[in-house]
Design a protein around this motif. Structure first.
Motif, PDB file in Angstrom:
ATOM      1  N   VAL A 266      32.509 -16.060  46.356  1.00  0.00           N
ATOM      2  CA  VAL A 266      31.991 -17.138  45.595  1.00  0.00           C
ATOM      3  C   VAL A 266      30.771 -16.836  45.100  1.00  0.00           C
ATOM      4  CG1 VAL A 266      31.654 -19.566  45.451  1.00  0.00           C
ATOM      5  CG2 VAL A 266      33.723 -18.711  46.678  1.00  0.00           C
ATOM      6  N   VAL A 267      30.331 -16.871  44.051  1.00  0.00           N
ATOM      7  CA  VAL A 267      28.918 -16.457  43.345  1.00  0.00           C
ATOM      8  C   VAL A 267      28.220 -17.792  42.741  1.00  0.00           C
ATOM      9  CG1 VAL A 267      29.491 -14.113  43.375  1.00  0.00           C
ATOM     10  CG2 VAL A 267      29.903 -15.484  41.193  1.00  0.00           C
ATOM     11  N   GLY A 268      29.099 -18.958  42.688  1.00  0.00           N
ATOM     12  CA  GLY A 268      28.352 -19.858  41.894  1.00  0.00           C
ATOM     13  C   GLY A 268      29.410 -21.031  41.917  1.00  0.00           C
ATOM     14  N   GLU A 269      29.251 -22.019  40.930  1.00  0.00           N
ATOM     15  CA  GLU A 269      29.924 -22.908  40.470  1.00  0.00           C
ATOM     16  C   GLU A 269      29.866 -23.506  39.135  1.00  0.00           C
ATOM     17  OE1 GLU A 269      29.088 -26.451  42.865  1.00  0.00           O
ATOM     18  OE2 GLU A 269      30.330 -25.807  44.885  1.00  0.00           O
ATOM     19  N   SER A 270      30.939 -23.867  38.448  1.00  0.00           N
ATOM     20  CA  SER A 270      30.634 -24.438  37.236  1.00  0.00           C
ATOM     21  C   SER A 270      31.450 -25.741  36.993  1.00  0.00           C
ATOM     22  CB  SER A 270      31.721 -23.444  36.325  1.00  0.00           C
ATOM     23  OG  SER A 270      32.954 -23.370  36.390  1.00  0.00           O
ATOM     24  N   GLY A 271      31.305 -26.505  35.811  1.00  0.00           N
ATOM     25  CA  GLY A 271      31.823 -27.630  35.486  1.00  0.00           C
ATOM     26  C   GLY A 271      30.711 -28.834  35.801  1.00  0.00           C
ATOM     27  N   GLU A 272      29.544 -28.522  35.989  1.00  0.00           N
ATOM     28  CA  GLU A 272      28.702 -29.635  36.112  1.00  0.00           C
ATOM     29  C   GLU A 272      28.553 -30.675  35.032  1.00  0.00           C
ATOM     30  OE1 GLU A 272      27.992 -26.502  35.958  1.00  0.00           O
ATOM     31  OE2 GLU A 272      27.158 -25.948  38.150  1.00  0.00           O
ATOM     32  N   ASP A 273      28.864 -30.329  33.906  1.00  0.00           N
ATOM     33  CA  ASP A 273      29.064 -31.247  32.825  1.00  0.00           C
ATOM     34  C   ASP A 273      30.143 -32.210  32.696  1.00  0.00           C
ATOM     35  OD1 ASP A 273      30.616 -29.009  32.221  1.00  0.00           O
ATOM     36  OD2 ASP A 273      29.845 -29.130  30.213  1.00  0.00           O
ATOM     37  N   ARG A 274      31.202 -31.952  33.673  1.00  0.00           N
ATOM     38  CA  ARG A 274      32.433 -32.857  33.778  1.00  0.00           C
ATOM     39  C   ARG A 274      32.462 -33.634  34.938  1.00  0.00           C
ATOM     40  NH1 ARG A 274      36.287 -30.449  36.709  1.00  0.00           N
ATOM     41  NH2 ARG A 274      36.025 -28.287  37.365  1.00  0.00           N
ATOM     42  N   ARG A 275      33.558 -34.514  34.916  1.00  0.00           N
ATOM     43  CA  ARG A 275      33.756 -35.260  36.245  1.00  0.00           C
ATOM     44  C   ARG A 275      34.684 -34.573  37.114  1.00  0.00           C
ATOM     45  NH1 ARG A 275      35.288 -41.416  34.019  1.00  0.00           N
ATOM     46  NH2 ARG A 275      33.357 -42.018  32.989  1.00  0.00           N
ATOM     47  N   GLY A 276      34.575 -34.908  38.415  1.00  0.00           N
ATOM     48  CA  GLY A 276      35.390 -34.204  39.391  1.00  0.00           C
ATOM     49  C   GLY A 276      34.717 -32.959  39.894  1.00  0.00           C
ATOM     50  N   PRO A 277      35.359 -32.401  40.990  1.00  0.00           N
ATOM     51  CA  PRO A 277      34.595 -31.429  41.766  1.00  0.00           C
ATOM     52  C   PRO A 277      34.371 -30.176  40.897  1.00  0.00           C
ATOM     53  CG  PRO A 277      36.850 -31.524  42.273  1.00  0.00           C
ATOM     54  CD  PRO A 277      36.599 -32.881  41.652  1.00  0.00           C
ATOM     55  N   ASN A 278      33.362 -29.536  40.972  1.00  0.00           N
ATOM     56  CA  ASN A 278      33.053 -28.289  40.370  1.00  0.00           C
ATOM     57  C   ASN A 278      33.964 -27.225  40.861  1.00  0.00           C
ATOM     58  OD1 ASN A 278      30.721 -29.504  39.212  1.00  0.00           O
ATOM     59  ND2 ASN A 278      29.261 -28.909  40.594  1.00  0.00           N
ATOM     60  N   ALA A 279      34.297 -26.051  39.675  1.00  0.00           N
ATOM     61  CA  ALA A 279      35.129 -25.089  39.960  1.00  0.00           C
ATOM     62  C   ALA A 279      34.236 -23.885  40.557  1.00  0.00           C
ATOM     63  CB  ALA A 279      35.726 -24.519  38.660  1.00  0.00           C
ATOM     64  N   ARG A 280      34.791 -23.215  41.651  1.00  0.00           N
ATOM     65  CA  ARG A 280      34.178 -22.011  42.143  1.00  0.00           C
ATOM     66  C   ARG A 280      34.350 -21.087  41.329  1.00  0.00           C
ATOM     67  NH1 ARG A 280      36.211 -22.292  48.584  1.00  0.00           N
ATOM     68  NH2 ARG A 280      35.056 -24.175  49.356  1.00  0.00           N
ATOM     69  N   VAL A 281      33.001 -20.144  41.194  1.00  0.00           N
ATOM     70  CA  VAL A 281      33.176 -19.038  40.385  1.00  0.00           C
ATOM     71  C   VAL A 281      33.064 -17.672  41.266  1.00  0.00           C
ATOM     72  CG1 VAL A 281      31.558 -17.823  38.680  1.00  0.00           C
ATOM     73  CG2 VAL A 281      31.890 -20.281  38.565  1.00  0.00           C
ATOM     74  N   TYR A 282      34.072 -16.835  40.974  1.00  0.00           N
ATOM     75  CA  TYR A 282      34.146 -15.807  41.916  1.00  0.00           C
ATOM     76  C   TYR A 282      33.938 -14.396  41.129  1.00  0.00           C
ATOM     77  CZ  TYR A 282      37.467 -19.074  44.530  1.00  0.00           C
ATOM     78  OH  TYR A 282      37.764 -19.986  44.850  1.00  0.00           O
ATOM     79  N   GLY A 283      33.328 -13.546  41.801  1.00  0.00           N
ATOM     80  CA  GLY A 283      33.016 -12.258  41.272  1.00  0.00           C
ATOM     81  C   GLY A 283      33.088 -11.085  42.361  1.00  0.00           C
ATOM     82  N   ILE A 284      33.291  -9.938  41.874  1.00  0.00           N
ATOM     83  CA  ILE A 284      33.438  -8.840  42.852  1.00  0.00           C
ATOM     84  C   ILE A 284      32.295  -8.667  43.864  1.00  0.00           C
ATOM     85  CG2 ILE A 284      33.781  -6.240  42.930  1.00  0.00           C
ATOM     86  CD1 ILE A 284      35.580  -6.517  40.501  1.00  0.00           C
ATOM     87  N   VAL A 285      32.566  -8.176  45.108  1.00  0.00           N
ATOM     88  CA  VAL A 285      31.211  -7.867  45.938  1.00  0.00           C
ATOM     89  C   VAL A 285      30.739  -6.517  45.509  1.00  0.00           C
ATOM     90  CG1 VAL A 285      30.880  -7.336  48.064  1.00  0.00           C
ATOM     91  CG2 VAL A 285      32.285  -9.236  47.934  1.00  0.00           C
ATOM     92  N   ALA A 286      29.727  -6.343  44.929  1.00  0.00           N
ATOM     93  CA  ALA A 286      29.388  -5.067  43.996  1.00  0.00           C
ATOM     94  C   ALA A 286      28.926  -4.025  45.006  1.00  0.00           C
ATOM     95  CB  ALA A 286      28.080  -5.638  43.276  1.00  0.00           C
ATOM     96  N   ASP A 287      28.477  -4.399  46.213  1.00  0.00           N
ATOM     97  CA  ASP A 287      28.149  -3.402  47.128  1.00  0.00           C
ATOM     98  C   ASP A 287      29.231  -2.861  47.946  1.00  0.00           C
ATOM     99  OD1 ASP A 287      28.355  -5.450  48.674  1.00  0.00           O
ATOM    100  OD2 ASP A 287      26.155  -5.416  49.427  1.00  0.00           O
ATOM    101  N   ARG A 288      30.394  -3.210  47.654  1.00  0.00           N
ATOM    102  CA  ARG A 288      31.595  -2.596  48.166  1.00  0.00           C
ATOM    103  C   ARG A 288      31.772  -1.118  48.537  1.00  0.00           C
ATOM    104  NH1 ARG A 288      36.548  -4.801  50.680  1.00  0.00           N
ATOM    105  NH2 ARG A 288      37.218  -2.946  51.721  1.00  0.00           N
ATOM    106  N   ALA A 289      31.294  -0.596  47.421  1.00  0.00           N
ATOM    107  CA  ALA A 289      31.108   0.819  46.998  1.00  0.00           C
ATOM    108  C   ALA A 289      30.317   1.359  46.135  1.00  0.00           C
ATOM    109  CB  ALA A 289      32.827   1.332  46.985  1.00  0.00           C
TER     110      ALA A 289
END
Length: 416
Positions: A58-81
């Protein structure tokens, strides 16, 4: 027709999600559902699998401008290799290191100061139409490119057989640190200089794969150079020596082939299954791609067009940068078209890309003239385009090839 097992379906879905994250950078679960067409439970399961395996976070959240819980934002773990691309020229060694997403995290350049005549592997010059030789150009710095768009779930090796020639397997202990070497002082062993440049670019990072581009014909069975390439200090079995000095899998590839990888992924041949890259620089050669795969030939000699005998001399002598300064554009286009015709007549690639310093600097104007001349020689319709890869195309291709190896190994290879 083979039916996909649940395990195979999970592997395909996971790789599809990872490739989409490589393409887009970050995504939410709803975005993944929209892009893949998978159900909510399936996307939730694959996200959990990838998180547990340490591939995404999880690298952040989105949806601050709407009602309800924010959606989690996912990204690749860059330093995996991390991976390294290496361009060995006759006067320099250039290295770029990137994380698994393709982001550049380090680079280094060292000179090769040991004098050696330029391009000793070329055949004797049978014609020299212009006595306006100039010294070879030094390598231009790499213009960092974003990772290639690889959303297709089944093409884990990349479109151009990114695993490289034979003998590029992963040795025991790969993925640990690189042994440092000395600077490129006169008399230093070339292996030491290359290993030292890789270590400097990598810093504290361990490497998953290293791909080295160099002039010369690479034997596809042994992975070693088959002929002398004019690089100061190059010797037989240099690849094996590099593998002992660099604690990561090391692949050696012809530099024009690597430029073709870059052209196919981020340049003028993007989206094409068949094309020929004509490399026009202080050396002259070609790379052949058919049905989306790089074709090296039985002995690694596919594309060695520099020795073609044309009117007035060999193709290499007629169009290398050493002899074309002051030549008018029409005459140059005629020479290039005559050499390109051999590949077009035999392969019918549909596209010829003009690379190297001459191809890039000539731009659309030179490409158009070559296309006109080629059309007069051959009934086969062929587009001619200039290279559009920014910066060092060889280094780009080496890095893209190394990234494809890392993606296959870390993200998993989808079963056939």
């Amino acid at each position: 027709m083979k039916t996909a097992t649940p395990q195979m379906a999970r592997a395909i879905n996971d790789r599809l999600a990872l490739d989409l994250l490589l393409e887009h950078g970050t995504l939410t679960a709803p975005q993944l559902r929209a892009l893949t067409g998978l159900s909510r439970p399936t996307v939730s399961d694959l996200i959990e699998r990838l998180r547990v395996n340490g591939l995404i976070a999880v690298v952040g959240e989105s949806g601050e401008d709407r009602r309800g819980p924010n959606a989690r934002v996912y990204g690749i773990v860059a330093d995996r290799a991390h991976v390294a691309g290496v361009d060995v020229r006759r006067d320099t060694v250039d290295v770029t290191v990137a994380d698994i997403t393709g982001r550049t995290v380090g680079s280094a350049t060292r000179p090769l100061k040991t004098a050696r005549p330029l391009d000793t592997a070329r055949p004797p010059k049978t014609a020299r139409p212009l006595d306006t030789a100039r010294p070879p150009k030094t390598a231009r710095p790499l213009d960092t490119a974003r990772p290639p768009k690889t959303a297709r779930p089944l093409d884990t090796a990349g479109p151009l057989d990114a695993a490289g020639p034979a003998g590029a397997g992963r040795p025991p202990g790969a993925g640990r640190s690189v042994e440092p070497g000395r600077s490129g002082e006169p008399g230093d062993d070339l292996v030491t200089i290359i290993a030292g440049t890789v270590a400097e670019a990598a810093g504290h990072r361990s490497l998953h794969a290293v791909v080295v581009g160099a002039p010369g014909m690479v034997n596809p069975h042994s992975g070693e150079l088959a002929t002398d390439n004019g690089v100061p200090g190059w010797r037989p079995n240099l690849l094996q020596s590099l593998r002992h000095r660099i604690d990561a899998p090391v692949t050696l590839e012809n530099e024009v082939n690597l430029a073709a990888v870059a052209e196919h992924r981020i340049g003028s041949a993007r989206g094409r299954r068949d094309f020929v890259l004509l490399w026009l620089d202080d050396g002259v050669g070609a790379a052949v791609t058919l049905d989306g795969r790089l074709r090296r030939g039985a002995s690694g000699g596919a594309g060695e067009v520099g020795t073609l005998g044309l009117r007035g001399g060999s193709f290499c002598d007629l169009v290398s940068t050493e002899f074309i300064e002051g030549l008018d554009r029409d005459s140059l286009a005629a020479r290039i078209a005559e050499g390109a015709f051999a590949s077009v007549a035999v392969l019918d690639p549909g596209l010829v890309v003009l690379g190297g310093e001459t191809g890039r600097s000539g731009g659309d104007a030179l490409a158009a003239l070559v296309g006109e001349r080629l059309a007069a020689l051959s009934p086969v319709p062929t587009q001619v385009r200039p290279s559009t890869v920014e910066g060092n195309a060889i280094l780009h291709g080496a890095l893209l090839t190394a990234l494809s190896i890392a993606h296959r190994d870390v993200f998993g290879e989808v079963p056939a």
